[in-house]
Design a protein around this motif. Structure first.
Motif, mmCIF file in Angstrom:
data_model
loop_
_atom_site.group_PDB
_atom_site.id
_atom_site.type_symbol
_atom_site.label_atom_id
_atom_site.label_comp_id
_atom_site.label_asym_id
_atom_site.label_seq_id
_atom_site.Cartn_x
_atom_site.Cartn_y
_atom_site.Cartn_z
ATOM 1 N N ARG A 1 0.849 -1.185 0.000
ATOM 2 C CA ARG A 1 0.000 0.000 0.000
ATOM 3 C C ARG A 1 0.888 1.241 0.000
ATOM 4 O O ARG A 1 1.686 1.451 0.885
ATOM 5 C CB ARG A 1 -0.878 -0.046 1.254
ATOM 6 C CG ARG A 1 -2.025 0.879 1.215
ATOM 7 C CD ARG A 1 -2.971 0.536 2.347
ATOM 8 N NE ARG A 1 -3.704 1.721 2.719
ATOM 9 C CZ ARG A 1 -4.250 1.912 3.894
ATOM 10 N NH1 ARG A 1 -4.164 0.988 4.820
ATOM 11 N NH2 ARG A 1 -4.906 3.014 4.150
ATOM 12 N N ARG A 2 0.781 2.035 -1.037
ATOM 13 C CA ARG A 2 1.589 3.225 -1.294
ATOM 14 C C ARG A 2 3.068 2.897 -1.529
ATOM 15 O O ARG A 2 3.940 3.724 -1.323
ATOM 16 C CB ARG A 2 1.460 4.257 -0.168
ATOM 17 C CG ARG A 2 0.055 4.730 0.106
ATOM 18 C CD ARG A 2 -0.529 5.457 -1.110
ATOM 19 N NE ARG A 2 -1.891 5.876 -0.836
ATOM 20 C CZ ARG A 2 -2.978 5.231 -1.257
ATOM 21 N NH1 ARG A 2 -2.861 4.136 -1.967
ATOM 22 N NH2 ARG A 2 -4.169 5.672 -0.993
ATOM 23 N N GLY A 3 3.330 1.664 -1.997
ATOM 24 C CA GLY A 3 4.693 1.282 -2.326
ATOM 25 C C GLY A 3 5.067 1.734 -3.721
ATOM 26 O O GLY A 3 4.276 2.361 -4.425
ATOM 27 N N THR A 4 6.279 1.404 -4.144
ATOM 28 C CA THR A 4 6.679 1.749 -5.505
ATOM 29 C C THR A 4 5.836 0.968 -6.511
ATOM 30 O O THR A 4 5.641 1.405 -7.635
ATOM 31 C CB THR A 4 8.172 1.457 -5.742
ATOM 32 O OG1 THR A 4 8.436 0.084 -5.472
ATOM 33 C CG2 THR A 4 9.040 2.322 -4.842
ATOM 34 N N VAL A 5 5.350 -0.199 -6.106
ATOM 35 C CA VAL A 5 4.348 -0.954 -6.861
ATOM 36 C C VAL A 5 3.159 -1.091 -5.929
ATOM 37 O O VAL A 5 3.252 -1.726 -4.884
ATOM 38 C CB VAL A 5 4.867 -2.351 -7.278
ATOM 39 C CG1 VAL A 5 3.777 -3.121 -8.005
ATOM 40 C CG2 VAL A 5 6.124 -2.240 -8.122
ATOM 41 N N GLU A 6 2.066 -0.457 -6.258
ATOM 42 C CA GLU A 6 0.877 -0.458 -5.404
ATOM 43 C C GLU A 6 0.293 -1.862 -5.279
ATOM 44 O O GLU A 6 0.214 -2.593 -6.267
ATOM 45 C CB GLU A 6 -0.182 0.488 -5.977
ATOM 46 C CG GLU A 6 -1.404 0.663 -5.124
ATOM 47 C CD GLU A 6 -1.153 1.484 -3.870
ATOM 48 O OE1 GLU A 6 -1.851 1.236 -2.873
ATOM 49 O OE2 GLU A 6 -0.272 2.366 -3.877
ATOM 50 N N TRP A 7 -0.092 -2.245 -4.066
ATOM 51 C CA TRP A 7 -0.728 -3.546 -3.849
ATOM 52 C C TRP A 7 -2.133 -3.474 -4.418
ATOM 53 O O TRP A 7 -2.961 -2.698 -3.949
ATOM 54 C CB TRP A 7 -0.800 -3.869 -2.368
ATOM 55 C CG TRP A 7 -1.415 -5.198 -2.102
ATOM 56 C CD1 TRP A 7 -2.749 -5.452 -1.882
ATOM 57 C CD2 TRP A 7 -0.778 -6.460 -2.052
ATOM 58 N NE1 TRP A 7 -2.950 -6.790 -1.693
ATOM 59 C CE2 TRP A 7 -1.757 -7.429 -1.795
ATOM 60 C CE3 TRP A 7 0.542 -6.866 -2.205
ATOM 61 C CZ2 TRP A 7 -1.459 -8.778 -1.679
ATOM 62 C CZ3 TRP A 7 0.832 -8.207 -2.084
ATOM 63 C CH2 TRP A 7 -0.163 -9.140 -1.829
ATOM 64 N N PRO A 8 -2.429 -4.269 -5.443
ATOM 65 C CA PRO A 8 -3.760 -4.219 -6.041
ATOM 66 C C PRO A 8 -4.830 -4.745 -5.081
ATOM 67 O O PRO A 8 -4.625 -5.767 -4.435
ATOM 68 C CB PRO A 8 -3.649 -5.139 -7.258
ATOM 69 C CG PRO A 8 -2.186 -5.260 -7.504
ATOM 70 C CD PRO A 8 -1.534 -5.140 -6.169
#
Length: 107
Positions: A30-37
């Motif tokens: 969550r709010r990472g470089t790749v958003e957790w879908p």
């Protein structure tokens, strides 16, 4: 290496996200470089691949009792973990799965 975590509230704290930003080039969350879908139960390697492979291998050997079952599970995990190419291929597919979920969201 890409770090992966879900959107659980303890994983979302600013201090946690700052640490992950400082430690990893990419991280999934969550709010990472790749958003957790959202609504994506099949993103983790254990969910979409590893458990099924281990289960198939263990039950093919027809465990005799609970202790034999536990032993077979341990042996299969050791064997699985020693197959570096397979583990890398499975783990690399996590980012692809995230991008597929993100790109199909709202369709």
């Amino acid at each position: 290496m890409i770090w992966q975590q879900d959107g659980a509230p303890p994983h979302y704290g600013q201090i946690v996200r700052d640490y992950l930003d400082d430690t990893f080039l990419q991280w999934i969350g969550r709010r990472g470089t790749v958003e957790w879908p959202p609504r994506s139960p099949d993103l983790t390697p254990c969910d979409f691949s590893q458990w099924g492979m281990i289960k198939d291998r263990v039950y093919a050997q027809q465990p005799r009792d609970v202790n034999h079952l536990k032993l077979l599970i341990e042996l299969e995990f050791t064997s699985f973990n020693n197959n570096i190419e397979l583990c890398q291929a499975i783990c690399c597919s996590v980012a692809d799965r995230c991008y597929m979920c993100i790109n199909t969201e709202g369709k």
